[in-house]
Write a protein that holds these residues in place. Structure first.
Motif, PDB file in Angstrom:
ATOM      1  N   LEU A   1       0.177  -8.565   6.405  1.00  0.00           N
ATOM      2  CA  LEU A   1       0.351  -7.127   6.594  1.00  0.00           C
ATOM      3  C   LEU A   1      -0.775  -6.358   5.914  1.00  0.00           C
ATOM      4  CD1 LEU A   1       4.195  -6.753   5.943  1.00  0.00           C
ATOM      5  CD2 LEU A   1       3.037  -6.775   8.163  1.00  0.00           C
ATOM      6  N   GLU A   2      -1.139  -6.761   4.711  1.00  0.00           N
ATOM      7  CA  GLU A   2      -2.207  -6.070   3.994  1.00  0.00           C
ATOM      8  C   GLU A   2      -3.525  -6.199   4.731  1.00  0.00           C
ATOM      9  OE1 GLU A   2      -1.798  -7.949   0.170  1.00  0.00           O
ATOM     10  OE2 GLU A   2      -0.759  -6.216  -0.659  1.00  0.00           O
ATOM     11  N   ARG A   3      -3.819  -7.375   5.268  1.00  0.00           N
ATOM     12  CA  ARG A   3      -5.065  -7.551   6.026  1.00  0.00           C
ATOM     13  C   ARG A   3      -5.092  -6.633   7.241  1.00  0.00           C
ATOM     14  NH1 ARG A   3      -4.103 -13.070   5.040  1.00  0.00           N
ATOM     15  NH2 ARG A   3      -3.355 -13.406   7.164  1.00  0.00           N
ATOM     16  N   GLU A   4      -3.987  -6.576   7.952  1.00  0.00           N
ATOM     17  CA  GLU A   4      -3.958  -5.766   9.173  1.00  0.00           C
ATOM     18  C   GLU A   4      -4.022  -4.277   8.873  1.00  0.00           C
ATOM     19  OE1 GLU A   4      -1.013  -6.784  12.066  1.00  0.00           O
ATOM     20  OE2 GLU A   4      -1.330  -8.945  11.866  1.00  0.00           O
ATOM     21  N   LEU A   5      -3.373  -3.846   7.811  1.00  0.00           N
ATOM     22  CA  LEU A   5      -3.416  -2.428   7.447  1.00  0.00           C
ATOM     23  C   LEU A   5      -4.815  -1.981   7.055  1.00  0.00           C
ATOM     24  CD1 LEU A   5      -0.106  -2.107   5.393  1.00  0.00           C
ATOM     25  CD2 LEU A   5      -0.613  -0.970   7.564  1.00  0.00           C
TER      26      LEU A   5
ATOM     27  N   VAL B   1      -3.845   3.972   2.697  1.00  0.00           N
ATOM     28  CA  VAL B   1      -3.886   3.837   4.159  1.00  0.00           C
ATOM     29  C   VAL B   1      -2.513   4.129   4.746  1.00  0.00           C
ATOM     30  CG1 VAL B   1      -4.139   2.175   6.041  1.00  0.00           C
ATOM     31  CG2 VAL B   1      -5.829   2.233   4.206  1.00  0.00           C
ATOM     32  N   PHE B   2      -1.477   3.622   4.098  1.00  0.00           N
ATOM     33  CA  PHE B   2      -0.133   3.864   4.614  1.00  0.00           C
ATOM     34  C   PHE B   2       0.213   5.348   4.579  1.00  0.00           C
ATOM     35  CE2 PHE B   2       4.374   4.596   3.835  1.00  0.00           C
ATOM     36  CZ  PHE B   2       4.901   4.052   5.001  1.00  0.00           C
ATOM     37  N   LEU B   3      -0.193   6.053   3.526  1.00  0.00           N
ATOM     38  CA  LEU B   3       0.113   7.482   3.458  1.00  0.00           C
ATOM     39  C   LEU B   3      -0.542   8.248   4.591  1.00  0.00           C
ATOM     40  CD1 LEU B   3       0.053   8.346  -0.342  1.00  0.00           C
ATOM     41  CD2 LEU B   3       2.003   8.254   1.204  1.00  0.00           C
ATOM     42  N   GLN B   4      -1.726   7.810   5.027  1.00  0.00           N
ATOM     43  CA  GLN B   4      -2.338   8.417   6.203  1.00  0.00           C
ATOM     44  C   GLN B   4      -1.457   8.201   7.423  1.00  0.00           C
ATOM     45  OE1 GLN B   4      -5.169  10.256   6.278  1.00  0.00           O
ATOM     46  NE2 GLN B   4      -5.421  10.031   4.068  1.00  0.00           N
ATOM     47  N   MET B   5      -0.908   7.005   7.543  1.00  0.00           N
ATOM     48  CA  MET B   5      -0.018   6.702   8.659  1.00  0.00           C
ATOM     49  C   MET B   5       1.276   7.496   8.571  1.00  0.00           C
ATOM     50  SD  MET B   5      -0.472   2.570   8.839  1.00  0.00           S
ATOM     51  CE  MET B   5      -2.017   1.824   9.383  1.00  0.00           C
TER      52      MET B   5
ATOM     53  N   LYS C   1       0.659   9.554  -6.910  1.00  0.00           N
ATOM     54  CA  LYS C   1      -0.529   9.412  -6.072  1.00  0.00           C
ATOM     55  C   LYS C   1      -0.736   7.930  -5.779  1.00  0.00           C
ATOM     56  CE  LYS C   1      -2.961  13.512  -7.840  1.00  0.00           C
ATOM     57  NZ  LYS C   1      -4.200  14.001  -8.478  1.00  0.00           N
ATOM     58  N   PRO C   2      -1.328   7.601  -4.649  1.00  0.00           N
ATOM     59  CA  PRO C   2      -1.517   6.178  -4.313  1.00  0.00           C
ATOM     60  C   PRO C   2      -2.421   5.480  -5.320  1.00  0.00           C
ATOM     61  CG  PRO C   2      -2.779   7.585  -2.829  1.00  0.00           C
ATOM     62  CD  PRO C   2      -1.879   8.485  -3.614  1.00  0.00           C
ATOM     63  N   ARG C   3      -2.027   4.286  -5.733  1.00  0.00           N
ATOM     64  CA  ARG C   3      -2.795   3.524  -6.716  1.00  0.00           C
ATOM     65  C   ARG C   3      -3.484   2.317  -6.086  1.00  0.00           C
ATOM     66  NH1 ARG C   3       1.675   3.125 -11.497  1.00  0.00           N
ATOM     67  NH2 ARG C   3       2.855   2.239  -9.759  1.00  0.00           N
ATOM     68  N   THR C   4      -3.241   2.052  -4.820  1.00  0.00           N
ATOM     69  CA  THR C   4      -3.913   0.967  -4.113  1.00  0.00           C
ATOM     70  C   THR C   4      -4.427   1.501  -2.789  1.00  0.00           C
ATOM     71  OG1 THR C   4      -1.933   0.210  -2.938  1.00  0.00           O
ATOM     72  CG2 THR C   4      -2.322  -0.722  -5.129  1.00  0.00           C
ATOM     73  N   PHE C   5      -5.410   0.809  -2.220  1.00  0.00           N
ATOM     74  CA  PHE C   5      -5.954   1.227  -0.936  1.00  0.00           C
ATOM     75  C   PHE C   5      -4.938   1.043   0.185  1.00  0.00           C
ATOM     76  CE2 PHE C   5     -10.056   0.307  -3.149  1.00  0.00           C
ATOM     77  CZ  PHE C   5     -10.468   1.622  -3.209  1.00  0.00           C
ATOM     78  N   VAL C   6      -4.147  -0.012   0.094  1.00  0.00           N
ATOM     79  CA  VAL C   6      -3.115  -0.216   1.109  1.00  0.00           C
ATOM     80  C   VAL C   6      -2.130   0.953   1.090  1.00  0.00           C
ATOM     81  CG1 VAL C   6      -1.154  -1.660   1.762  1.00  0.00           C
ATOM     82  CG2 VAL C   6      -3.317  -2.723   1.165  1.00  0.00           C
ATOM     83  N   GLY C   7      -1.765   1.397  -0.112  1.00  0.00           N
ATOM     84  CA  GLY C   7      -0.879   2.544  -0.224  1.00  0.00           C
ATOM     85  C   GLY C   7      -1.502   3.803   0.334  1.00  0.00           C
TER      86      GLY C   7
ATOM     87  N   PRO D   1     -10.140  -6.757  -0.894  1.00  0.00           N
ATOM     88  CA  PRO D   1      -9.911  -6.250  -2.243  1.00  0.00           C
ATOM     89  C   PRO D   1      -8.867  -5.145  -2.260  1.00  0.00           C
ATOM     90  CG  PRO D   1     -12.258  -6.316  -1.718  1.00  0.00           C
ATOM     91  CD  PRO D   1     -11.510  -6.552  -0.447  1.00  0.00           C
ATOM     92  N   SER D   2      -8.001  -5.143  -3.256  1.00  0.00           N
ATOM     93  CA  SER D   2      -7.037  -4.066  -3.459  1.00  0.00           C
ATOM     94  C   SER D   2      -7.343  -3.410  -4.794  1.00  0.00           C
ATOM     95  CB  SER D   2      -5.602  -4.615  -3.432  1.00  0.00           C
ATOM     96  OG  SER D   2      -5.294  -5.157  -2.185  1.00  0.00           O
ATOM     97  N   LEU D   3      -8.475  -2.744  -4.875  1.00  0.00           N
ATOM     98  CA  LEU D   3      -8.905  -2.132  -6.119  1.00  0.00           C
ATOM     99  C   LEU D   3      -8.053  -0.914  -6.423  1.00  0.00           C
ATOM    100  CD1 LEU D   3     -12.745  -2.262  -5.485  1.00  0.00           C
ATOM    101  CD2 LEU D   3     -11.328  -3.958  -6.623  1.00  0.00           C
ATOM    102  N   ARG D   4      -7.837  -0.634  -7.687  1.00  0.00           N
ATOM    103  CA  ARG D   4      -6.975   0.477  -8.069  1.00  0.00           C
ATOM    104  C   ARG D   4      -7.797   1.733  -8.387  1.00  0.00           C
ATOM    105  NH1 ARG D   4      -1.810  -0.676  -8.768  1.00  0.00           N
ATOM    106  NH2 ARG D   4      -1.197  -2.867  -8.814  1.00  0.00           N
ATOM    107  N   ILE D   5      -7.246   2.895  -8.016  1.00  0.00           N
ATOM    108  CA  ILE D   5      -7.916   4.166  -8.264  1.00  0.00           C
ATOM    109  C   ILE D   5      -7.713   4.559  -9.722  1.00  0.00           C
ATOM    110  CG2 ILE D   5      -7.929   6.609  -7.653  1.00  0.00           C
ATOM    111  CD1 ILE D   5      -6.934   5.796  -4.904  1.00  0.00           C
ATOM    112  N   LYS D   6      -8.775   4.837 -10.431  1.00  0.00           N
ATOM    113  CA  LYS D   6      -8.681   5.239 -11.826  1.00  0.00           C
ATOM    114  C   LYS D   6      -8.221   6.690 -11.915  1.00  0.00           C
ATOM    115  CE  LYS D   6     -12.274   2.037 -13.333  1.00  0.00           C
ATOM    116  NZ  LYS D   6     -13.580   1.908 -13.999  1.00  0.00           N
ATOM    117  N   LYS D   7      -7.450   6.995 -12.934  1.00  0.00           N
ATOM    118  CA  LYS D   7      -6.856   8.321 -13.060  1.00  0.00           C
ATOM    119  C   LYS D   7      -7.902   9.427 -13.148  1.00  0.00           C
ATOM    120  CE  LYS D   7      -2.536   6.834 -15.184  1.00  0.00           C
ATOM    121  NZ  LYS D   7      -1.653   6.954 -16.369  1.00  0.00           N
ATOM    122  N   ARG D   8      -9.053   9.131 -13.718  1.00  0.00           N
ATOM    123  CA  ARG D   8     -10.032  10.195 -13.920  1.00  0.00           C
ATOM    124  C   ARG D   8     -10.819  10.513 -12.650  1.00  0.00           C
ATOM    125  NH1 ARG D   8     -12.273   5.734 -16.586  1.00  0.00           N
ATOM    126  NH2 ARG D   8     -14.256   4.995 -15.722  1.00  0.00           N
TER     127      ARG D   8
END
Length: 279
Positions: free
Chosen positions: A257-261, A209-213, A201-207, A49-56
């Protein structure tokens, strides 16, 4: 073996329009999934799942291999600084009149063909690298200057893999192959879309995770590019693809790539299973 031209991405369209793809996008939206989810399913993935972070919300939990983990949308000062620099790179258009951009082109040529002299910045020699014409600057519209930086980074950091992909060595190749350099520009654009880093700010989990990297290694984007290029070529060979299937191969590359990240034990680009494709 012939290399044929494919259109460099100049707008936000990676795949040719079709009723099937349009239906897929609508179906994915109605099911609450992102386009990446639909693509992942079509490429035989497990559908992370690539759920999006809600602004609130400041943080959000997600299920990752039977363990809940928390990724905060609040960036650290280091992440903010590096994201700002990366975003600036992504927004930097290629300008053929700038001396530093001209120098980068010459550097790419030297790294690619160290034994061959470049006659001029506008030359038929560029076609040997997989540009569509004698002026490579016309192919940078989709990826911008960062796509040239990515190619140069790949050539200098992993010269063996770079030359292998450039020369289409290994595996059973199609009669009509993808043009190397233009494919590279498309890969840069694909990664920028996948990571969605234009937001503050990151809006996806993949994003996220990448920012941590990125906080661990400022060259994480360039390293991910090298991995993506190697994955794309492997997908190409595994599918015995032809130039008409390039966009399908690119979509499946993104899904992999998304699966591996999102794997539990992947904390750096170097931890990705596909990193082993580079040499």
């Amino acid at each position: 073996m012939r290399v044929v031209r494919i259109s460099c991405v100049g707008t936000r369209h990676l795949s040719p329009p079709s009723s099937a793809s349009a239906h897929s996008d609508v179906s994915a939206s109605s099911a609450g999934l992102t386009n990446a989810d639909a693509e992942d399913a079509s490429c035989g993935g497990t559908g992370t799942p690539s759920l999006r972070i809600k602004k609130r919300l400041t943080c959000v939990c997600f299920y990752r291999k039977r363990a809940y983990e928390r990724i905060c949308s609040n960036l650290t000062p280091l992440q903010e600084e590096r994201l700002k620099r990366l975003t600036k790179r992504m927004n930097n258009c290629f300008d053929a009149s700038r001396p530093d951009h001209q120098d980068a082109l010459r550097a790419l040529w030297s790294a690619t063909y160290p034994e061959k002299k470049l006659e001029a910045l506008i030359s038929d020699q560029w076609k040997d690298m997989g540009w569509q014409g004698k002026d490579p600057s016309t192919d940078f519209r989709g990826g911008g200057f960062i796509s040239l930086e990515n190619l140069l980074f790949f050539a200098k950091t992993f010269p063996t893999s770079f030359q292998r992909l450039l020369k289409k060595q290994g595996g059973k190749r199609a009669a009509w192959e993808y043009p190397f350099a233009v494919a590279g520009v498309n890969i840069t654009f694909m990664i920028m879309q996948m990571l969605d880093l234009e937001a503050s700010k990151p809006r996806t989990f993949v994003g996220s995770v990448f920012l941590q990297m990125l906080s661990e290694n400022e060259w994480a984007f360039d390293l991910l590019y090298c991995v993506a290029f190697a994955v794309m070529d492997k997908q190409w060979l595994d599918r015995n693809a032809t130039y008409m299937e390039f966009n399908d191969v690119l979509r499946c590359t993104r899904a992999q790539l998304e699966r591996e990240l999102m794997m539990d034990d992947v904390f750096r680009i170097e931890d990705m299973p596909s990193f082993s494709l580079l040499s």
